[in-house]
Design a protein around this motif. Structure first.
Motif, mmCIF file in Angstrom:
data_model
loop_
_atom_site.group_PDB
_atom_site.id
_atom_site.type_symbol
_atom_site.label_atom_id
_atom_site.label_comp_id
_atom_site.label_asym_id
_atom_site.label_seq_id
_atom_site.Cartn_x
_atom_site.Cartn_y
_atom_site.Cartn_z
ATOM 1 N N GLN A 224 0.823 -1.204 0.000
ATOM 2 C CA GLN A 224 0.000 0.000 0.000
ATOM 3 C C GLN A 224 0.861 1.260 0.000
ATOM 4 O OE1 GLN A 224 -2.384 -0.721 3.491
ATOM 5 N NE2 GLN A 224 -4.003 -1.780 2.333
ATOM 6 N N SER A 225 1.993 1.230 0.705
ATOM 7 C CA SER A 225 2.900 2.376 0.685
ATOM 8 C C SER A 225 3.500 2.581 -0.712
ATOM 9 C CB SER A 225 4.018 2.166 1.717
ATOM 10 O OG SER A 225 4.960 3.218 1.664
ATOM 11 N N GLU A 226 3.886 1.485 -1.373
ATOM 12 C CA GLU A 226 4.394 1.601 -2.739
ATOM 13 C C GLU A 226 3.331 2.151 -3.682
ATOM 14 O OE1 GLU A 226 5.799 -2.221 -3.841
ATOM 15 O OE2 GLU A 226 7.499 -2.212 -2.448
ATOM 16 N N LEU A 227 2.096 1.765 -3.479
ATOM 17 C CA LEU A 227 1.012 2.283 -4.312
ATOM 18 C C LEU A 227 0.821 3.780 -4.095
ATOM 19 C CD1 LEU A 227 -1.340 1.928 -6.259
ATOM 20 C CD2 LEU A 227 -2.763 1.221 -4.330
ATOM 21 N N ARG A 228 0.866 4.227 -2.866
ATOM 22 C CA ARG A 228 0.719 5.660 -2.600
ATOM 23 C C ARG A 228 1.857 6.450 -3.239
ATOM 24 N NH1 ARG A 228 -1.040 3.674 2.512
ATOM 25 N NH2 ARG A 228 1.085 3.858 3.326
ATOM 26 N N ASN A 229 3.072 5.930 -3.143
ATOM 27 C CA ASN A 229 4.202 6.619 -3.771
ATOM 28 C C ASN A 229 4.057 6.666 -5.290
ATOM 29 O OD1 ASN A 229 5.417 7.046 -1.272
ATOM 30 N ND2 ASN A 229 6.556 5.121 -1.356
ATOM 31 N N ALA A 230 3.625 5.563 -5.883
ATOM 32 C CA ALA A 230 3.446 5.532 -7.339
ATOM 33 C C ALA A 230 2.348 6.491 -7.772
ATOM 34 C CB ALA A 230 3.124 4.108 -7.793
ATOM 35 N N ARG A 231 1.249 6.534 -7.031
ATOM 36 C CA ARG A 231 0.175 7.470 -7.359
ATOM 37 C C ARG A 231 0.641 8.908 -7.222
ATOM 38 N NH1 ARG A 231 -3.728 7.759 -4.120
ATOM 39 N NH2 ARG A 231 -5.346 8.390 -5.591
ATOM 40 N N GLY A 232 1.474 9.182 -6.222
ATOM 41 C CA GLY A 232 2.002 10.540 -6.064
ATOM 42 C C GLY A 232 2.897 10.953 -7.220
ATOM 43 N N ARG A 233 3.748 10.026 -7.681
ATOM 44 C CA ARG A 233 4.610 10.349 -8.830
ATOM 45 C C ARG A 233 3.778 10.589 -10.087
ATOM 46 N NH1 ARG A 233 7.984 6.542 -6.178
ATOM 47 N NH2 ARG A 233 7.014 4.811 -7.292
ATOM 48 N N LEU A 234 2.761 9.768 -10.300
ATOM 49 C CA LEU A 234 1.905 9.959 -11.465
ATOM 50 C C LEU A 234 1.137 11.270 -11.363
ATOM 51 C CD1 LEU A 234 0.683 8.930 -14.093
ATOM 52 C CD2 LEU A 234 -0.952 7.602 -12.744
ATOM 53 N N ALA A 235 0.647 11.594 -10.190
ATOM 54 C CA ALA A 235 -0.105 12.843 -10.020
ATOM 55 C C ALA A 235 0.776 14.063 -10.246
ATOM 56 C CB ALA A 235 -0.732 12.884 -8.625
ATOM 57 N N SER A 236 2.049 13.997 -9.834
ATOM 58 C CA SER A 236 2.940 15.137 -10.059
ATOM 59 C C SER A 236 3.187 15.371 -11.546
ATOM 60 C CB SER A 236 4.274 14.889 -9.341
ATOM 61 O OG SER A 236 4.950 13.762 -9.894
ATOM 62 N N LEU A 237 3.224 14.301 -12.331
ATOM 63 C CA LEU A 237 3.372 14.462 -13.780
ATOM 64 C C LEU A 237 2.119 15.059 -14.404
ATOM 65 C CD1 LEU A 237 5.136 11.083 -14.650
ATOM 66 C CD2 LEU A 237 6.160 13.356 -14.662
ATOM 67 N N LEU A 238 0.970 14.790 -13.816
ATOM 68 C CA LEU A 238 -0.277 15.346 -14.328
ATOM 69 C C LEU A 238 -0.498 16.782 -13.869
ATOM 70 C CD1 LEU A 238 -2.711 12.324 -13.784
ATOM 71 C CD2 LEU A 238 -1.219 12.806 -15.705
ATOM 72 N N GLY A 239 0.369 17.281 -12.992
ATOM 73 C CA GLY A 239 0.195 18.634 -12.486
ATOM 74 C C GLY A 239 -0.893 18.749 -11.445
ATOM 75 N N ALA A 240 -1.223 17.639 -10.772
ATOM 76 C CA ALA A 240 -2.276 17.633 -9.751
ATOM 77 C C ALA A 240 -1.713 17.026 -8.480
ATOM 78 C CB ALA A 240 -3.487 16.824 -10.214
ATOM 79 N N ASN A 241 -1.684 17.798 -7.432
ATOM 80 C CA ASN A 241 -1.205 17.305 -6.143
ATOM 81 C C ASN A 241 -2.101 17.882 -5.056
ATOM 82 O OD1 ASN A 241 0.344 16.021 -4.248
ATOM 83 N ND2 ASN A 241 2.075 17.417 -4.372
ATOM 84 N N PRO A 242 -2.852 17.066 -4.329
ATOM 85 C CA PRO A 242 -2.842 15.595 -4.283
ATOM 86 C C PRO A 242 -3.519 14.980 -5.507
ATOM 87 C CG PRO A 242 -4.558 16.464 -2.870
ATOM 88 C CD PRO A 242 -3.793 17.651 -3.375
ATOM 89 N N PRO A 243 -3.383 13.654 -5.668
ATOM 90 C CA PRO A 243 -3.979 12.994 -6.834
ATOM 91 C C PRO A 243 -5.491 13.170 -6.873
ATOM 92 C CG PRO A 243 -2.400 11.547 -5.742
ATOM 93 C CD PRO A 243 -2.598 12.723 -4.835
ATOM 94 N N ARG A 244 -6.018 13.356 -8.082
ATOM 95 C CA ARG A 244 -7.461 13.515 -8.281
ATOM 96 C C ARG A 244 -8.094 12.240 -8.827
ATOM 97 N NH1 ARG A 244 -7.256 19.469 -11.246
ATOM 98 N NH2 ARG A 244 -6.255 20.590 -9.522
ATOM 99 N N PHE A 245 -7.395 11.136 -8.730
ATOM 100 C CA PHE A 245 -7.925 9.860 -9.182
ATOM 101 C C PHE A 245 -7.730 8.834 -8.076
ATOM 102 C CE2 PHE A 245 -3.504 10.154 -10.353
ATOM 103 C CZ PHE A 245 -2.987 8.927 -10.012
#
Length: 451
Positions: A224-245
């Motif tokens: 679950q921690s790895e998933l949160r980190n991966a979602r955070g990296r993807l969200a930063s590329l989308l220009g959305a922090n925190p993730p909107r998905f």
């Protein structure tokens, strides 16, 4: 007389009072009617707004690869920075097209009015040696570099989104796998506890089962921690922090193909990274031409009128001035420009070798990972799953002890986790190839892979 007047006033006030009561009642009736209508329309409006918000929430919580790429190309701040650089380069081109300003000069000779002489003239500098054309060419090459830099950034962001997307997708699968493992471990613990209560096995078996379940829960927390980190990296590329998905939707098992050597060589020749370096070399060559043109002196033409009070007549003035390049022939700036051109050429050659090596390494990594995935799919996963199912059934029938079931379970879930990591690494290797070669439509982004 006074009584009649008083009665008339009383009748008038009573009429006004009745009219006021009627108006008040009518107003209350209208207000109640409007309130009832508003109360009837309010649930419908609230229902519409709720349905719209739920629809928007459903769209926002599920993210596909195509949608992720579109959001990244639309909202990534690095692209905005690159676009600003293009706008600044347009200013350089505009300034390079400008011609030298003329000069207005006024000269006064002698303070005495009888012998005073005044002259007014316009000095017009004319650039020689092709300075303006060389300046425009250098500015245009700078603008081309800014445009190519924007294209490179788009390709890099697309490749990064693809890699982060499949990393997040694989992390989701690992979390689901860990949840299944926790569920199975809990069921196994309950089964051992029942057998201990029935006196069929030792209480030590229950302790081992609970320890194993705790270990699986730790693995779930890590996943679950790895998933949160991966979602955070993807969200930063989308220009959305925190993730909107909440979830990403795709097929992580749809591996991209390994490009052939001929395809790699063809795409490498038109790589945007190399194209940017080539444009930089062309810009340096244009700067050399600009510095070389500065060795030719400019000519200044002068035209004016001279008025002499003593002679009481006007005289026409015409002149030409040319600086003599005796000491400063711009030799230092020209030498610097030549050496920087050589530097840009050497950097292009070094970049060509480095990019080619990087692409080949990514290709070999993708090929090796595909072979690893094939072995895991063909041999490892089916065997581990079969052994785990057999051990589970045997344990339920009393033919195997819990340690054998635990070993089979660890083997199967370790193989499954390795399989998911290999899939994510394969997509990352393919994204590295696309990042260097400049494929704007990566294989992972094709609709066929999303089926």
């Amino acid at each position: 007389m006074l009584k009649s007047i008083h009665k008339q006033k009383r009748r008038a006030s009573l009429a006004v009072h009745r009219a006021t009561k009627k108006a008040t009642a009518a107003g209350l009736l209208i207000a109640l009617t409007a309130g009832v209508s508003f109360a009837q329309s309010l649930p419908a409006a609230q229902a519409n707004r709720t349905a719209q918000s739920e629809s928007q929430a459903d769209v926002a919580t599920l993210l596909t690869l195509q949608r992720a790429i579109a959001l990244a190309l639309d909202g990534n701040p690095d692209l905005t920075v690159a676009k600003r650089e293009i706008e600044a380069a347009e200013g350089q081109v505009l300034q390079g097209q400008a011609r030298p300003n003329p000069e207005l000069a006024y000269l006064l000779e002698d303070q005495r009015a009888q012998t005073r002489t005044q002259s007014v003239q316009i000095n017009l500098p004319v650039e020689m040696g092709g300075k303006r054309a060389a300046r425009i060419a250098a500015a245009e090459r700078g603008r081309d570099i800014a445009v190519e830099e924007l294209n490179v950034r788009r390709i890099e962001i697309r490749a990064a989104v693809v890699a982060a997307f499949f990393e997040t997708l694989a992390a989701q699968e690992r979390v689901a796998l860990a949840l299944d493992s926790v569920d199975l471990a809990r069921k196994a613990t309950d089964a051992v506890a029942k057998r201990v209560a029935a006196g069929k096995v030792s209480p030590v078996e229950e302790s081992k089962a609970r320890v194993a379940e705790a270990g699986v829960r730790v693995e779930l927390a890590q996943a679950q921690s790895e998933l949160r980190n991966a979602r955070g990296r993807l969200a930063s590329l989308l220009g959305a922090n925190p993730p909107r998905f909440t979830l990403v939707a795709g097929n992580v098992e749809a591996l991209p193909p390994v490009p052939s050597f001929d395809s790699v060589q063809q795409r490498l020749s038109v790589s945007p990274t190399l194209r940017r370096a080539q444009l930089e070399m062309e810009r340096r060559r244009s700067l050399v031409d600009l510095e070389r043109s500065k060795r030719v002196p400019d000519v200044t033409f002068s035209l004016g009128v001279k008025r002499s009070n003593e002679l009481q007549r006007d005289q026409l003035l015409f002149g030409v001035s040319v600086p003599l390049p005796l000491f400063d022939r711009n030799q230092g700036n020209l030498l610097e420009a030549l050496k920087r051109e050589d530097k840009a050429r050497d950097e292009l050659q070094a970049l060509n070798v480095r990019v080619g090596t990087e692409v080949m390494q990514a290709r070999e990594r993708l090929d090796a990972i595909r072979r690893e995935v094939e072995v895991l799919q063909r041999d490892v996963l089916p065997g581990a799953k079969s052994a785990y199912d057999a051990a589970t059934i045997g344990f339920e029938n009393g033919k195997f002890n819990f340690l054998e079931v635990l070993d089979a379970q660890r083997t199967y879930f370790a193989a499954k986790s390795q399989y998911l990591k290999a899939l994510a690494e394969a997509h990352r290797a393919a994204a590295d190839i696309d990042r260097v070669l400049g494929d704007s439509t990566p294989n992972a982004d094709k609709p066929s892979n999303q089926e």
